[in-house]
Design an enzyme around this catalytic site. Structure first.
Site, mmCIF file in Angstrom:
data_model
loop_
_atom_site.group_PDB
_atom_site.id
_atom_site.type_symbol
_atom_site.label_atom_id
_atom_site.label_comp_id
_atom_site.label_asym_id
_atom_site.label_seq_id
_atom_site.Cartn_x
_atom_site.Cartn_y
_atom_site.Cartn_z
ATOM 1 N N LYS A 1 37.739 56.514 24.782
ATOM 2 C CA LYS A 1 37.850 55.809 23.536
ATOM 3 C C LYS A 1 36.168 55.321 23.224
ATOM 4 O O LYS A 1 35.993 55.598 21.991
ATOM 5 C CB LYS A 1 38.486 54.568 23.615
ATOM 6 N N HIS B 1 53.617 46.648 29.597
ATOM 7 C CA HIS B 1 54.354 47.910 29.878
ATOM 8 C C HIS B 1 55.339 47.559 30.905
ATOM 9 O O HIS B 1 56.246 48.467 31.212
ATOM 10 C CB HIS B 1 53.142 48.910 30.168
ATOM 11 N N TYR C 1 50.460 53.188 18.419
ATOM 12 C CA TYR C 1 50.186 51.794 18.837
ATOM 13 C C TYR C 1 50.421 50.973 17.878
ATOM 14 O O TYR C 1 51.227 49.920 17.831
ATOM 15 C CB TYR C 1 48.846 51.523 19.539
ATOM 16 N N ARG D 1 34.793 55.868 29.450
ATOM 17 C CA ARG D 1 35.966 55.632 28.842
ATOM 18 C C ARG D 1 35.941 56.623 27.568
ATOM 19 O O ARG D 1 35.320 56.578 26.671
ATOM 20 C CB ARG D 1 35.800 54.256 28.320
ATOM 21 N N GLY E 1 41.087 52.322 28.916
ATOM 22 C CA GLY E 1 40.865 50.839 29.232
ATOM 23 C C GLY E 1 41.627 50.473 30.185
ATOM 24 O O GLY E 1 41.246 49.643 31.177
ATOM 25 N N GLY E 2 42.936 50.819 30.106
ATOM 26 C CA GLY E 2 44.054 50.282 31.323
ATOM 27 C C GLY E 2 45.040 51.471 31.391
ATOM 28 O O GLY E 2 45.267 52.355 30.417
ATOM 29 N N MET E 3 45.787 51.419 32.613
ATOM 30 C CA MET E 3 47.014 52.400 32.795
ATOM 31 C C MET E 3 47.885 51.160 33.634
ATOM 32 O O MET E 3 47.679 50.919 34.596
ATOM 33 C CB MET E 3 46.418 53.399 33.549
ATOM 34 N N GLU E 4 49.170 51.422 33.104
ATOM 35 C CA GLU E 4 50.177 50.419 33.501
ATOM 36 C C GLU E 4 50.818 50.848 34.692
ATOM 37 O O GLU E 4 52.077 50.810 34.891
ATOM 38 C CB GLU E 4 50.991 50.253 32.428
ATOM 39 N N HIS F 1 48.368 43.580 27.386
ATOM 40 C CA HIS F 1 48.893 44.934 27.136
ATOM 41 C C HIS F 1 49.525 45.913 28.247
ATOM 42 O O HIS F 1 50.620 45.985 28.332
ATOM 43 C CB HIS F 1 47.715 45.783 26.522
ATOM 44 N N GLU F 2 48.668 46.087 29.414
ATOM 45 C CA GLU F 2 49.126 46.786 30.704
ATOM 46 C C GLU F 2 50.361 45.966 30.969
ATOM 47 O O GLU F 2 51.289 46.656 31.708
ATOM 48 C CB GLU F 2 48.155 46.793 31.450
ATOM 49 N N ASP G 1 48.951 64.640 24.565
ATOM 50 C CA ASP G 1 47.635 63.935 24.291
ATOM 51 C C ASP G 1 47.536 63.560 22.738
ATOM 52 O O ASP G 1 46.644 62.639 22.375
ATOM 53 C CB ASP G 1 46.574 64.167 25.051
ATOM 54 N N GLU H 1 54.157 52.374 23.402
ATOM 55 C CA GLU H 1 52.940 52.009 23.193
ATOM 56 C C GLU H 1 52.824 50.966 21.894
ATOM 57 O O GLU H 1 52.294 49.715 21.988
ATOM 58 C CB GLU H 1 51.701 52.771 22.938
ATOM 59 N N GLN I 1 49.433 60.018 33.610
ATOM 60 C CA GLN I 1 49.697 60.224 32.156
ATOM 61 C C GLN I 1 48.995 60.829 31.230
ATOM 62 O O GLN I 1 47.807 60.797 31.332
ATOM 63 C CB GLN I 1 49.815 58.800 31.254
HETATM 64 N N1 BES Z 1 49.285 54.093 28.879
HETATM 65 C C1 BES Z 1 48.090 53.735 27.983
HETATM 66 C C2 BES Z 1 47.060 54.861 28.364
HETATM 67 C C3 BES Z 1 47.383 56.211 28.264
HETATM 68 C C4 BES Z 1 48.079 56.611 27.190
HETATM 69 C C5 BES Z 1 46.667 57.096 29.083
HETATM 70 C C6 BES Z 1 48.562 57.950 27.119
HETATM 71 C C7 BES Z 1 47.287 58.481 29.106
HETATM 72 C C8 BES Z 1 48.105 58.916 28.044
HETATM 73 C C9 BES Z 1 47.790 52.254 28.499
HETATM 74 O O1 BES Z 1 48.645 51.450 28.212
HETATM 75 C C10 BES Z 1 46.585 52.033 27.060
HETATM 76 O O2 BES Z 1 47.394 51.917 25.950
HETATM 77 N N2 BES Z 1 45.285 51.616 27.408
HETATM 78 C C11 BES Z 1 44.636 51.378 26.233
HETATM 79 C C12 BES Z 1 44.276 49.918 26.191
HETATM 80 C C13 BES Z 1 45.008 49.151 25.274
HETATM 81 C C14 BES Z 1 44.735 47.732 25.194
HETATM 82 C C15 BES Z 1 45.256 49.528 23.993
HETATM 83 C C16 BES Z 1 43.065 51.962 26.387
HETATM 84 O O3 BES Z 1 43.028 52.620 27.684
HETATM 85 O O4 BES Z 1 42.263 51.977 25.661
HETATM 86 ZN ZN ZN Z 2 49.474 51.306 26.627
#
Ligand code: BES
Ligand code: ZN
Length: 637
Positions: free
Chosen positions: A592, A333, A418, A590, A302-305, A329-330, A410, A352, A166
């Site tokens: 973020k 999805h 979100y 990470r 953080g995670g990817m679904e 969260h994941e 992106d 999201e 993604q």
């Molecule tokens: N699908 C997203 C990650 C993503 C979005 C990757 C767009 C690349 C492009 C995933 O589900 C996500 O939202 N992850 C968050 C964690 C969540 C608890 C808010 C993250 O990685 O911070």
């Molecule tokens: Zn997400």
């Protein structure tokens, strides 16, 4: 078009009408590509209404020395009568040959003009009866793939590979139509060096956690996978490393390096319960197993679904399950995003925002309404910040449905999608009542399961199922203002002022000159985050010393708390936090966490920039290509 291709095209016009119906019957039941203007994907070169991929069969060798995956992708296609060409997305992979996979006949192919973000179209001329196309290719150093040296793993002995597809990265290693509106079933045969294990976002042959392995005398292990449900191509994912599996429940389990597995399994002990809870809220879990993999700290999210196999950062492991809303969260999805998928990235909020809403509903069931209310309140704060960061309440990118033409998708990865998305759903829930809203949401997932969705479709469903011609309700909801307008409409539901009443009082007392509140030790992670994030951004050195002395923040094992503290410390050029800052930035990648800290450092020429340069020199090999791609632009090298 070449002369050769023209010949194919004219032959096709005669024979295609007869060939098509039989082929359509054989094709898996795959939702049509939406035909409306708002469902045309500006981030894909594919022309799916001419010819579209319905199944991808990968056959790949994973080569760590070359940092390559090489082999073939065999594509089943559905085509319009007369369609002469199949257009795929590509970014960087080299094609050695393309054949009709049934007859073996070579097919002419050509790459088009490259766009720096999107890559370039790969156009394959189809024979009159071509139904299956085999692309032989090699992908070296694809942006989606991160290749880790043994030293960058927990075990330090074996290399590691993982992918992040993604939003538009899978076109760097999978020759297919890389648009979320073009769903495909897929399968894969993956060869990796012994003794590594490959896992993918699909069931394997059926043993533990779904892997199917054959060891050969030549020192390779072959793994096979099959996803029989049509998914958006960004959800195809792979990880290869020294991986072990631990079951968590009948349908759930976790993969990780052996050194990480015990702590990961402890942190994830509520997962089976989460799946059952999510099913009660949103309808049946349709993917079979829900497994997770805890990746090395380089994982940029953080995670990817990824379906059947959520990818997780190890930084969520706090030892007390305080960051497992990430898993809620994941998991959510599996309905919002993986079943009903944004047709284009302009409607990313449907993935999201709906997921963030659903995440907190799961959290409410498992950890109670107080925790859920607090997470909603933190989300509302984050939304306020996102609006400021995106041009204020009139900013074009504060709309839910955003215009991404000419920009990398992106840029839409903000808390607008979100948190404004989640706030929109909470507003509807509050107006129609929870029982009706729950029935609606479940119906939304059922009606659009395994299909692309758009904002317009969501609004149409809300009107048909909930508004039902009631003009007062229509006015009250302000649906179009929420989705197509900027800022947050006046009917949004404010945070519960009681959610953090005690913490907020403590902030006031501290701001009035009081000592660091002693209640900290009894606070949850969310309460600590609220406290740190509500403190004035400018604090005197002695005040920061006081916080550090009272709470030992530099040493906290909770990465969200550490990040909140380091953000405050960096804003105040607080030297005693620098060793902790350097440790944090050189031990995980990470985005973020890394991007805002390094940006603040880099923007401060005297104090921050030398730290940023030093840290980045050391950390760069740890960071994923999609993170270094951004950080390299800050000129720190
Ligand atoms: N699908 C997203 C990650 C993503 C979005 C990757 C767009 C690349 C492009 C995933 O589900 C996500 O939202 N992850 C968050 C964690 C969540 C608890 C808010 C993250 O990685 O911070
Ligand atoms: Zn997400």
């Amino acid at each position: 078009m070449t002369r050769h291709a023209l010949l194919f095209a004219s032959a096709l016009a005669l024979s295609a009408p007869a060939a098509l119906p039989a082929q359509m019957r054989e094709a898996p039941a795959i939702a049509p590509v939406l035909a409306t203007a708002d469902a045309v994907d500006p981030h894909s070169f594919a022309r799916p209404r001419e010819a579209r991929v319905t199944h991808v069969a990968l056959d790949l060798d994973v080569n760590f020395a070359q940092r390559s995956v090489a082999g073939s992708a065999t594509l089943d296609i559905a085509r319009r009568p007369g369609a002469g060409a199949l257009v795929l997305d590509s970014k960087g992979y080299q094609v050695t040959k393309v054949n009709d996979a049934e007859t073996g006949r070579p097919l002419a192919f050509a790459f088009g003009k490259a766009d720096p973000e999107l890559g370039r179209p790969l156009t394959i001329q189809l024979g009159p009866r071509t139904r299956k196309v085999r692309v032989a290719y090699v992908a070296r150093n694809a942006e989606a793939l991160q290749w880790l040296a043994p030293s960058q793993t927990a075990g330090k002995r074996q290399p590691f590979l993982f992918s992040q597809g993604q939003a538009i990265l899978n076109r760097g290693w999978i020759p297919t139509q890389d648009s979320p509106g073009i769903r495909q079933t897929w399968s894969a045969t993956i060869r990796v060096p012994y003794p590594l294990t490959a896992v993918m976002s699909a069931p394997g042959g059926g043993v533990q956690g779904g892997q199917n392995v054959a060891n050969s005398a030549s020192g390779t292990r072959t793994f096979t996978f099959a996803m029989d449900k049509p998914v958006a191509p960004y959800l195809i994912a792979i990880a290869v490393g020294d991986l072990k599996f631990q079951p968590l429940g009948p349908r759930t389990g976790v993969w990780a390096e052996p050194a990480t597995l015990p702590a990961a399994a402890r942190e994830l002990e509520d997962t089976e319960k989460m799946v059952a809870t999510a099913e009660r809220l949103f309808g049946p879990y349709r993917w079979g197993r829900y497994d997770m993999i805890v990746l090395p700290p380089s994982f940029p999210f953080g995670g990817m679904e990824n379906p059947t196999l959520t990818f997780l950062t190890p930084t969520f492991i706090a030892g007390d399950k305080s960051l497992v809303s990430l898993v809620a969260h994941e998991l959510a999805h599996s309905w919002s995003g993986n079943l009903a998928t944004n047709a284009t990235w302009a409607d990313f909020w449907l993935n999201e925002g709906t997921t963030t809403y659903a995440e907190r509903r799961i959290v409410e069931e498992i950890y109670g309404p107080k925790v859920a209310r607090q997470q909603v309140a933190l989300g509302i704060d984050a939304l306020g910040e996102a609006i400021t960061d995106n041009g204020g309440t009139k900013g074009a990118d504060t709309r839910l449905h955003i215009d991404l033409r000419g920009r990398n998708p992106d840029v839409g990865l903000t808390d607008i999608a979100y948190e404004k998305g989640a706030a929109f759903l909470r507003m509807i829930e509050a107006n129609v009542g929870r029982p009706r809203f729950d029935a609606f949401l479940r119906g939304w997932f059922d009606r659009h399961a395994f299909q692309p969705v758009t904002s317009a479709m969501f609004l149409a469903d809300v009107r048909r199922e909930l508004v039902r011609g009631n003009p007062a309700l229509e006015r009250k909801l302000q649906l179009d203002a929420w989705v197509y307008g900027p800022g947050v409409p006046a009917n949004s539901i404010p945070a519960d002022p009681q959610a953090f009443a005690e913490v907020d009082r403590a902030v006031s007392a501290y701001e009035a000159g009081g000592a660091p509140p002693a209640r900290w030790s009894g606070w949850t992670t969310d309460e600590r985050l609220r406290f740190l994030n509500k403190l004035p951004r400018t604090l005197a050195r002695a005040r920061l010393d006081g916080l550090e002395r009272a709470y030992r923040l530099n040493e906290t094992g909770n990465n969200e708390v550490l990040y909140a503290w380091l953000s405050l410390a960096v804003a105040n050029k607080y030297d005693p936090a620098v060793p902790a800052l350097e440790r944090f930035l050189t031990s995980q990648g990470r985005r973020k966490f890394v991007r805002p800290l390094i940006k603040t450092l880099a923007d401060d020429p005297r104090w921050g920039r030398p730290i940023a340069v030093r840290v980045y020199r050391e950390a760069r090999p740890l960071y994923h290509p999609l993170v270094t791609g951004e950080l390299d632009k800050m000129g720190l090298r």
